[in-house]
Design an enzyme around this catalytic site. Structure first.
Site, PDB file in Angstrom:
ATOM      1  CB  CYS A   1      -0.950   0.069   0.868  1.00 45.87           C
ATOM      2  SG  CYS A   1      -1.977  -1.488   1.063  1.00 45.87           S
TER       3      CYS A   1
ATOM      4  CG  HIS B   1      -3.438   3.001   2.132  1.00 41.77           C
ATOM      5  ND1 HIS B   1      -3.698   2.623   1.012  1.00 41.77           N
ATOM      6  CD2 HIS B   1      -3.161   1.963   2.860  1.00 41.77           C
ATOM      7  CE1 HIS B   1      -4.023   1.391   0.991  1.00 41.77           C
ATOM      8  NE2 HIS B   1      -3.986   0.823   1.950  1.00 41.77           N
TER       9      HIS B   1
ATOM     10  CG  ASN C   1      -6.199  -1.528   1.115  1.00 45.10           C
ATOM     11  OD1 ASN C   1      -5.727  -1.090   0.246  1.00 45.10           O
ATOM     12  ND2 ASN C   1      -5.867  -1.953   2.146  1.00 45.10           N
TER      13      ASN C   1
HETATM   14  N1  ACO Z   1     -17.924 -10.030   9.207  1.00 43.84           N
HETATM   15  C1  ACO Z   1     -18.370 -10.361  10.626  1.00 43.84           C
HETATM   16  N2  ACO Z   1     -17.659 -10.682  11.489  1.00 43.84           N
HETATM   17  C2  ACO Z   1     -16.269 -10.561  11.133  1.00 43.84           C
HETATM   18  C3  ACO Z   1     -15.625 -10.127   9.823  1.00 43.84           C
HETATM   19  C4  ACO Z   1     -16.669  -9.953   9.004  1.00 43.84           C
HETATM   20  N3  ACO Z   1     -16.474  -9.617   7.612  1.00 43.84           N
HETATM   21  N4  ACO Z   1     -14.248 -10.493   9.755  1.00 43.84           N
HETATM   22  C5  ACO Z   1     -14.234 -10.764  11.016  1.00 43.84           C
HETATM   23  N5  ACO Z   1     -14.991 -10.866  12.116  1.00 43.84           N
HETATM   24  C6  ACO Z   1     -15.540 -11.094  13.230  1.00 43.84           C
HETATM   25  C7  ACO Z   1     -14.028 -11.909  13.798  1.00 43.84           C
HETATM   26  O1  ACO Z   1     -14.164 -13.327  13.401  1.00 43.84           O
HETATM   27  C8  ACO Z   1     -13.990 -11.790  15.195  1.00 43.84           C
HETATM   28  O2  ACO Z   1     -14.911 -12.640  15.870  1.00 43.84           O
HETATM   29  P1  ACO Z   1     -14.752 -13.113  17.410  1.00 43.84           P
HETATM   30  O3  ACO Z   1     -14.873 -11.861  18.403  1.00 43.84           O
HETATM   31  O4  ACO Z   1     -15.992 -13.744  17.597  1.00 43.84           O
HETATM   32  O5  ACO Z   1     -13.439 -13.943  17.318  1.00 43.84           O
HETATM   33  C9  ACO Z   1     -14.789 -10.146  15.388  1.00 43.84           C
HETATM   34  O6  ACO Z   1     -15.243 -10.063  14.357  1.00 43.84           O
HETATM   35  C10 ACO Z   1     -13.599  -9.018  15.735  1.00 43.84           C
HETATM   36  O7  ACO Z   1     -12.550  -9.562  14.811  1.00 43.84           O
HETATM   37  P2  ACO Z   1     -11.264  -8.484  14.467  1.00 43.84           P
HETATM   38  O8  ACO Z   1     -10.355  -8.976  13.423  1.00 43.84           O
HETATM   39  O9  ACO Z   1     -10.426  -8.060  15.960  1.00 43.84           O
HETATM   40  O10 ACO Z   1     -11.991  -6.872  13.988  1.00 43.84           O
HETATM   41  P3  ACO Z   1     -11.633  -5.768  13.731  1.00 43.84           P
HETATM   42  O11 ACO Z   1     -12.090  -4.835  14.547  1.00 43.84           O
HETATM   43  O12 ACO Z   1      -9.927  -5.458  14.034  1.00 43.84           O
HETATM   44  O13 ACO Z   1     -11.821  -5.447  12.291  1.00 43.84           O
HETATM   45  C11 ACO Z   1     -10.409  -5.211  10.144  1.00 43.84           C
HETATM   46  C12 ACO Z   1     -11.219  -6.304  11.213  1.00 43.84           C
HETATM   47  C13 ACO Z   1     -11.467  -4.470   9.611  1.00 43.84           C
HETATM   48  C14 ACO Z   1      -9.727  -6.183   9.231  1.00 43.84           C
HETATM   49  C15 ACO Z   1      -9.314  -4.356  10.979  1.00 43.84           C
HETATM   50  O14 ACO Z   1      -8.466  -5.214  11.747  1.00 43.84           O
HETATM   51  C16 ACO Z   1      -8.637  -3.769   9.655  1.00 43.84           C
HETATM   52  O15 ACO Z   1      -9.124  -3.065   9.148  1.00 43.84           O
HETATM   53  N6  ACO Z   1      -7.259  -3.636  10.046  1.00 43.84           N
HETATM   54  C17 ACO Z   1      -6.181  -3.184   9.250  1.00 43.84           C
HETATM   55  C18 ACO Z   1      -6.263  -3.458   7.675  1.00 43.84           C
HETATM   56  C19 ACO Z   1      -5.038  -2.555   6.974  1.00 43.84           C
HETATM   57  O16 ACO Z   1      -5.210  -1.270   7.337  1.00 43.84           O
HETATM   58  N7  ACO Z   1      -4.373  -3.107   6.105  1.00 43.84           N
HETATM   59  C20 ACO Z   1      -3.262  -2.265   5.618  1.00 43.84           C
HETATM   60  C21 ACO Z   1      -2.470  -2.455   4.528  1.00 43.84           C
HETATM   61  S1  ACO Z   1      -3.437  -3.407   3.337  1.00 43.84           S
HETATM   62  C22 ACO Z   1      -1.828  -3.887   2.388  1.00 43.84           C
HETATM   63  O17 ACO Z   1      -0.692  -3.346   2.506  1.00 43.84           O
HETATM   64  C23 ACO Z   1      -2.243  -4.695   1.143  1.00 43.84           C
END
Ligand code: ACO
Length: 333
Positions: free
Chosen positions: A114, A255, A285
């Site tokens: 990214c 980003h 993204n």
């Molecule tokens: N729908 C419903 N529930 C979900 C989903 C979904 N799509 N995805 C995960 N969950 C659940 C998980 O299983 C978990 O359930 P549990 O509590 O029963 O175990 C719960 O939701 C919480 O999961 P987390 O992973 O802690 O959720 P979080 O709030 O962190 O959100 C996300 C996840 C959106 C991926 C977030 O962490 C994020 O945006 N991270 C950063 C991504 C990023 O910035 N990447 C950057 C670079 S990308 C690149 O370089 C190509």
């Protein structure tokens, strides 16, 4: 002294749109969950036969046309991508150059996920300031749908396809110059976000593994925290190094990974809402394409004017990060 000026921007988003409702029919998720946790409502997905270079060409054509610089005067093409047309070679940049009718220019890809667009901006700046090149076409292009696992709800909700491009050219006018570009990387965090299979680090030896060998895997929660920390630090450092106050920045273009990340960074830096460019709800993204696609939206909405200062800020797999202070300096005012 020769400086590098940011002359033009162009972008392309494929026609097909994948909504949160569509995804809720594919994996166990809901529009409400995706909107609340990411801010994303939809993303564009390339056609099956549409390649990363096809999208890059469309963005590049617009950027060249808007630059007022003759295509024949482009002397280097750099593409940032983690979803190239071909795994090892030829590079997507050489394919784009060929399709644009620039068959003999210097052309190569870089891989910084990214942060890719900020990396290629720094390379273009360095080549121009050294006098080695005069007009550099930089392109961030991604067909992330080709490396996304649509059975993994933790990642498939995030990514989209598209491309953005810019022309950077030599100038003697310091007021037009890209002020500074910072880039960095820390391989210690490699496992937060990676395509673990298929390369020499983990070769796939069975044919049945090939389809999934390039899929992205991410530790989303940990990535989120490092992203907020790194993006905020980046901005503070580049502003301090150049003795520039935040209120001089007209457009903060981070980003576009997650609306919550962008808001957390904006709040930490006490930015005004109107400074922060947000396109993640409609594109998701798009990795290396995300910053130029966002910038192009500002331009096409008539809100990017000559002389206005942009602050770019990126973070991605590697881990990599980077920021840039860039006045918009079109030849056509
Ligand atoms: N729908 C419903 N529930 C979900 C989903 C979904 N799509 N995805 C995960 N969950 C659940 C998980 O299983 C978990 O359930 P549990 O509590 O029963 O175990 C719960 O939701 C919480 O999961 P987390 O992973 O802690 O959720 P979080 O709030 O962190 O959100 C996300 C996840 C959106 C991926 C977030 O962490 C994020 O945006 N991270 C950063 C991504 C990023 O910035 N990447 C950057 C670079 S990308 C690149 O370089 C190509």
């Amino acid at each position: 002294m020769v400086y590098a000026a940011f002359r033009s921007i162009g972008a392309y988003a494929p026609e097909k749109i994948l909504t949160n409702e569509d995804l809720s029919l594919m994996v166990d998720t809901t529009d409400e969950w995706i909107t609340k946790r990411t801010g994303i409502k939809e993303r564009h997905i390339a056609a099956e036969n549409e390649t990363t270079s096809d999208m890059g060409v469309k963005a590049a054509q617009l950027a060249i046309e808007r630059s007022g610089i003759a295509k024949s005067d482009i002397d280097m093409v750099i593409c940032a991508t983690i979803s190239p047309d071909y795994f090892c070679m030829p590079s997507t940049a050489t394919t784009i150059s060929h399709k644009l009718g620039l068959p003999t220019v210097t052309a190569f890809d870089i891989s910084a996920a990214c942060t890719g667009f900020v990396y290629i901006l720094s390379i273009a700046k360095a080549f121009i300031e050294s006098g080695m090149k005069k007009n550099v076409l930089i392109i961030g292009a991604e067909k992330l749908s080709s490396i996304t696992d649509y059975t993994d709800r933790g990642t498939c909700i995030l990514f989209g396809d598209g491309a953005g491009a810019a022309v950077i050219s030599a100038t003697k006018n310091k007021e037009e110059a890209i002020i500074d570009v910072h880039t960095g990387a820390d391989g210690a965090y490699a496992d937060l976000l990676m395509t673990p299979n298929g390369g020499t680090g983990s070769p796939h030896d069975a044919l049945e593994n090939e389809a999934s060998s390039c899929f992205m895997q991410m530790k989303g929660n940990e990535t989120f925290k490092v992203a907020v920390r790194t993006l905020t630090k980046d901005v503070k450092e580049i502003l301090a190094d150049n003795d520039i106050e935040m209120d001089k920045v007209k457009h903060f273009i981070p980003h576009q990974a997650n609306l919550r990340i962008i808001k957390a960074v904006g709040d930490a830096l006490k930015m005004k809402e109107e400074q922060v460019v947000i396109t993640v709800p409609k594109y998701g993204n798009t990795s290396g394409a995300s910053i130029p696609m966002a910038m192009n939206d500002v331009y096409e909405n008539g809100n990017l004017k000559s002389g206005e200062l942009m602050l770019l800020d990126a973070f991605g797999g590697g881990l990599t990060w980077g920021s840039a202070l860039v006045p918009f300096s079109p030849l056509k005012k």
